[in-house]
Design a protein around this motif. Sequence first.
Motif, PDB file in Angstrom:
ATOM      1  N   ARG A   1       0.827  -1.211   0.000  1.00  0.00           N
ATOM      2  CA  ARG A   1       0.000   0.000   0.000  1.00  0.00           C
ATOM      3  C   ARG A   1       0.861   1.260   0.000  1.00  0.00           C
ATOM      4  NH1 ARG A   1      -2.631  -0.972   4.251  1.00  0.00           N
ATOM      5  NH2 ARG A   1      -1.441   0.328   5.699  1.00  0.00           N
ATOM      6  N   ASN A   2       1.907   1.290   0.815  1.00  0.00           N
ATOM      7  CA  ASN A   2       2.733   2.492   0.908  1.00  0.00           C
ATOM      8  C   ASN A   2       3.560   2.722  -0.353  1.00  0.00           C
ATOM      9  OD1 ASN A   2       2.581   3.880   3.688  1.00  0.00           O
ATOM     10  ND2 ASN A   2       2.672   1.712   4.232  1.00  0.00           N
ATOM     11  N   LEU A   3       4.101   1.650  -0.931  1.00  0.00           N
ATOM     12  CA  LEU A   3       4.865   1.808  -2.166  1.00  0.00           C
ATOM     13  C   LEU A   3       3.969   2.285  -3.300  1.00  0.00           C
ATOM     14  CD1 LEU A   3       7.247  -1.306  -2.157  1.00  0.00           C
ATOM     15  CD2 LEU A   3       7.785   1.052  -1.528  1.00  0.00           C
ATOM     16  N   ASP A   4       2.744   1.771  -3.353  1.00  0.00           N
ATOM     17  CA  ASP A   4       1.804   2.192  -4.395  1.00  0.00           C
ATOM     18  C   ASP A   4       1.436   3.664  -4.224  1.00  0.00           C
ATOM     19  OD1 ASP A   4      -0.068   1.507  -6.633  1.00  0.00           O
ATOM     20  OD2 ASP A   4      -1.555   2.087  -5.134  1.00  0.00           O
ATOM     21  N   THR A   5       1.181   4.073  -2.998  1.00  0.00           N
ATOM     22  CA  THR A   5       0.827   5.474  -2.734  1.00  0.00           C
ATOM     23  C   THR A   5       1.960   6.417  -3.133  1.00  0.00           C
ATOM     24  OG1 THR A   5      -0.634   4.849  -0.894  1.00  0.00           O
ATOM     25  CG2 THR A   5       0.169   7.124  -0.939  1.00  0.00           C
ATOM     26  N   ALA A   6       3.201   5.984  -2.895  1.00  0.00           N
ATOM     27  CA  ALA A   6       4.363   6.817  -3.221  1.00  0.00           C
ATOM     28  C   ALA A   6       4.790   6.675  -4.685  1.00  0.00           C
ATOM     29  CB  ALA A   6       5.531   6.452  -2.313  1.00  0.00           C
ATOM     30  N   GLN A   7       4.045   5.891  -5.462  1.00  0.00           N
ATOM     31  CA  GLN A   7       4.332   5.678  -6.885  1.00  0.00           C
ATOM     32  C   GLN A   7       5.741   5.099  -7.091  1.00  0.00           C
ATOM     33  OE1 GLN A   7       3.370   9.710  -8.373  1.00  0.00           O
ATOM     34  NE2 GLN A   7       1.577   8.788  -9.363  1.00  0.00           N
ATOM     35  N   LEU A   8       6.052   4.088  -6.277  1.00  0.00           N
ATOM     36  CA  LEU A   8       7.337   3.402  -6.387  1.00  0.00           C
ATOM     37  C   LEU A   8       7.188   1.986  -6.932  1.00  0.00           C
ATOM     38  CD1 LEU A   8       9.080   4.615  -3.091  1.00  0.00           C
ATOM     39  CD2 LEU A   8       9.847   5.043  -5.440  1.00  0.00           C
ATOM     40  N   GLY A   9       6.015   1.689  -7.440  1.00  0.00           N
ATOM     41  CA  GLY A   9       5.808   0.369  -8.016  1.00  0.00           C
ATOM     42  C   GLY A   9       5.553  -0.686  -6.959  1.00  0.00           C
ATOM     43  N   SER A  10       5.487  -1.929  -7.390  1.00  0.00           N
ATOM     44  CA  SER A  10       5.285  -3.039  -6.464  1.00  0.00           C
ATOM     45  C   SER A  10       6.607  -3.422  -5.807  1.00  0.00           C
ATOM     46  CB  SER A  10       4.744  -4.257  -7.228  1.00  0.00           C
ATOM     47  OG  SER A  10       5.741  -4.755  -8.108  1.00  0.00           O
ATOM     48  N   PRO A  11       6.562  -4.158  -4.692  1.00  0.00           N
ATOM     49  CA  PRO A  11       7.820  -4.617  -4.086  1.00  0.00           C
ATOM     50  C   PRO A  11       8.664  -5.426  -5.064  1.00  0.00           C
ATOM     51  CG  PRO A  11       6.009  -4.925  -2.558  1.00  0.00           C
ATOM     52  CD  PRO A  11       5.394  -4.503  -3.853  1.00  0.00           C
ATOM     53  N   LYS A  12       8.022  -6.304  -5.862  1.00  0.00           N
ATOM     54  CA  LYS A  12       8.772  -7.109  -6.834  1.00  0.00           C
ATOM     55  C   LYS A  12       9.508  -6.200  -7.813  1.00  0.00           C
ATOM     56  CE  LYS A  12       6.751 -10.617  -8.907  1.00  0.00           C
ATOM     57  NZ  LYS A  12       5.910 -11.386  -9.884  1.00  0.00           N
ATOM     58  N   ARG A  13       8.813  -5.187  -8.329  1.00  0.00           N
ATOM     59  CA  ARG A  13       9.413  -4.277  -9.309  1.00  0.00           C
ATOM     60  C   ARG A  13      10.576  -3.502  -8.678  1.00  0.00           C
ATOM     61  NH1 ARG A  13       7.529  -2.282 -14.435  1.00  0.00           N
ATOM     62  NH2 ARG A  13       6.105  -4.040 -14.323  1.00  0.00           N
ATOM     63  N   LEU A  14      10.415  -3.102  -7.427  1.00  0.00           N
ATOM     64  CA  LEU A  14      11.455  -2.340  -6.739  1.00  0.00           C
ATOM     65  C   LEU A  14      12.693  -3.204  -6.505  1.00  0.00           C
ATOM     66  CD1 LEU A  14      11.619   0.592  -5.616  1.00  0.00           C
ATOM     67  CD2 LEU A  14      11.047  -0.357  -3.379  1.00  0.00           C
ATOM     68  N   VAL A  15      12.497  -4.444  -6.083  1.00  0.00           N
ATOM     69  CA  VAL A  15      13.620  -5.351  -5.848  1.00  0.00           C
ATOM     70  C   VAL A  15      14.368  -5.627  -7.148  1.00  0.00           C
ATOM     71  CG1 VAL A  15      14.235  -7.728  -5.234  1.00  0.00           C
ATOM     72  CG2 VAL A  15      12.667  -6.442  -3.773  1.00  0.00           C
ATOM     73  N   ILE A  16      13.630  -5.886  -8.220  1.00  0.00           N
ATOM     74  CA  ILE A  16      14.267  -6.140  -9.509  1.00  0.00           C
ATOM     75  C   ILE A  16      15.047  -4.919  -9.973  1.00  0.00           C
ATOM     76  CG2 ILE A  16      13.820  -6.540 -11.966  1.00  0.00           C
ATOM     77  CD1 ILE A  16      11.504  -8.375 -11.119  1.00  0.00           C
ATOM     78  N   ALA A  17      14.475  -3.732  -9.798  1.00  0.00           N
ATOM     79  CA  ALA A  17      15.158  -2.499 -10.211  1.00  0.00           C
ATOM     80  C   ALA A  17      16.490  -2.344  -9.489  1.00  0.00           C
ATOM     81  CB  ALA A  17      14.265  -1.285  -9.931  1.00  0.00           C
ATOM     82  N   ALA A  18      16.487  -2.596  -8.175  1.00  0.00           N
ATOM     83  CA  ALA A  18      17.722  -2.457  -7.398  1.00  0.00           C
ATOM     84  C   ALA A  18      18.768  -3.466  -7.847  1.00  0.00           C
ATOM     85  CB  ALA A  18      17.418  -2.629  -5.906  1.00  0.00           C
ATOM     86  N   LYS A  19      18.343  -4.683  -8.138  1.00  0.00           N
ATOM     87  CA  LYS A  19      19.288  -5.721  -8.538  1.00  0.00           C
ATOM     88  C   LYS A  19      19.891  -5.445  -9.913  1.00  0.00           C
ATOM     89  CE  LYS A  19      17.451  -9.569  -5.777  1.00  0.00           C
ATOM     90  NZ  LYS A  19      18.706  -9.998  -5.128  1.00  0.00           N
ATOM     91  N   VAL A  20      19.065  -5.102 -10.892  1.00  0.00           N
ATOM     92  CA  VAL A  20      19.618  -4.909 -12.235  1.00  0.00           C
ATOM     93  C   VAL A  20      20.457  -3.630 -12.305  1.00  0.00           C
ATOM     94  CG1 VAL A  20      17.781  -6.229 -13.344  1.00  0.00           C
ATOM     95  CG2 VAL A  20      17.564  -3.742 -13.180  1.00  0.00           C
ATOM     96  N   LEU A  21      20.122  -2.633 -11.484  1.00  0.00           N
ATOM     97  CA  LEU A  21      20.952  -1.426 -11.456  1.00  0.00           C
ATOM     98  C   LEU A  21      22.350  -1.761 -10.949  1.00  0.00           C
ATOM     99  CD1 LEU A  21      21.084   1.709 -11.780  1.00  0.00           C
ATOM    100  CD2 LEU A  21      20.542   1.834  -9.328  1.00  0.00           C
ATOM    101  N   ARG A  22      22.428  -2.532  -9.864  1.00  0.00           N
ATOM    102  CA  ARG A  22      23.736  -2.928  -9.359  1.00  0.00           C
ATOM    103  C   ARG A  22      24.436  -3.860 -10.352  1.00  0.00           C
ATOM    104  NH1 ARG A  22      25.883  -2.599  -4.371  1.00  0.00           N
ATOM    105  NH2 ARG A  22      24.692  -0.652  -4.478  1.00  0.00           N
ATOM    106  N   GLY A  23      23.659  -4.714 -10.986  1.00  0.00           N
ATOM    107  CA  GLY A  23      24.229  -5.590 -11.998  1.00  0.00           C
ATOM    108  C   GLY A  23      24.833  -4.813 -13.150  1.00  0.00           C
TER     109      GLY A  23
END
Length: 287
Positions: A174-196
């Motif tokens: 709920r909080n990630l959606d309200t802040a327009q940060l996507g779903s937890p899955k999308r956020l985790v993937i974003a962090a991983k591929v950025l570091r990759g």
Amino acid sequence: MSVAAFLPARLLTHVKHVFADEAELFVASSWQELESFIRRKPVSVVILDPSADGIMNVSAVAGLLKRYPSLPLIAYVTLNAPAFNAVAQLGRMGLEDVVLHHFDDVPERFRERVEQVEGNALTHSVIEAISDRLKQLPRQLSVTVENLFDQPHRYMSALDLGMEAGIAIVSVYRNLDTAQLGSPKRLVIAAKVLRGFGYLRDPGYSVLDVSIKLGYKSARIFSQHWVSVFGVTPARVRTRLTDDEAIESVLRWLRDPGDDSALAEEPNHTAARNGSRRRRHRRPEPS
């Protein structure tokens, strides 16, 4: 932070004391093992002595500088003529950080020195870009999201984010959606591929190495996530993407509501069993 060290016994004892509260201190017994740690473990800083195995080995350190130019490397040496000459040679090859035993290795100062060099510019840029949205989150969750981008190998799912932030999974969504940060899955993937992306700019890493460093069990799924975010395969990153393009792709992907069901998943999303409850860079504060 995750530190890899290859040092003579006396210097290693001091480093173990300085980083006693770090869960991720990888101690190498050879140059080969050190490079294995670099390739497959989430190492953020390397501390070494060119004479760690009893022989002054400038070429071994030079090889690491060449293959992993983005990895912070600190030479920790005793002040003597051979060490001085080795450091001088390595300085011309790109070595920037040197700590002298008994001169500038007081624990607090040593630790600060390491923390200063371990920062990731890509992570900093993304966190700055989403800072306004992070402010909309509860403090505990905001800190956890920053930790996610700092140490993406520690996280695999919404469960890991919720456990670290100390809030229910439904509140994470709920909080990630309200802040327009996507779903937890999308956020985790974003962090991983950025570091990759940061890893794969260095010639010493293979795609398999990077997928393992990031906590994936399958390089195939890592590659699928990569294509979802960047539109190109990991193998083509060195010639196809600039830093700015990678950052913009991650930010755009987070803004895109997308269909998360189409994103490949790893089996058994339980980073906790892989040590996800390790020391954080920042600790949540009471809201």
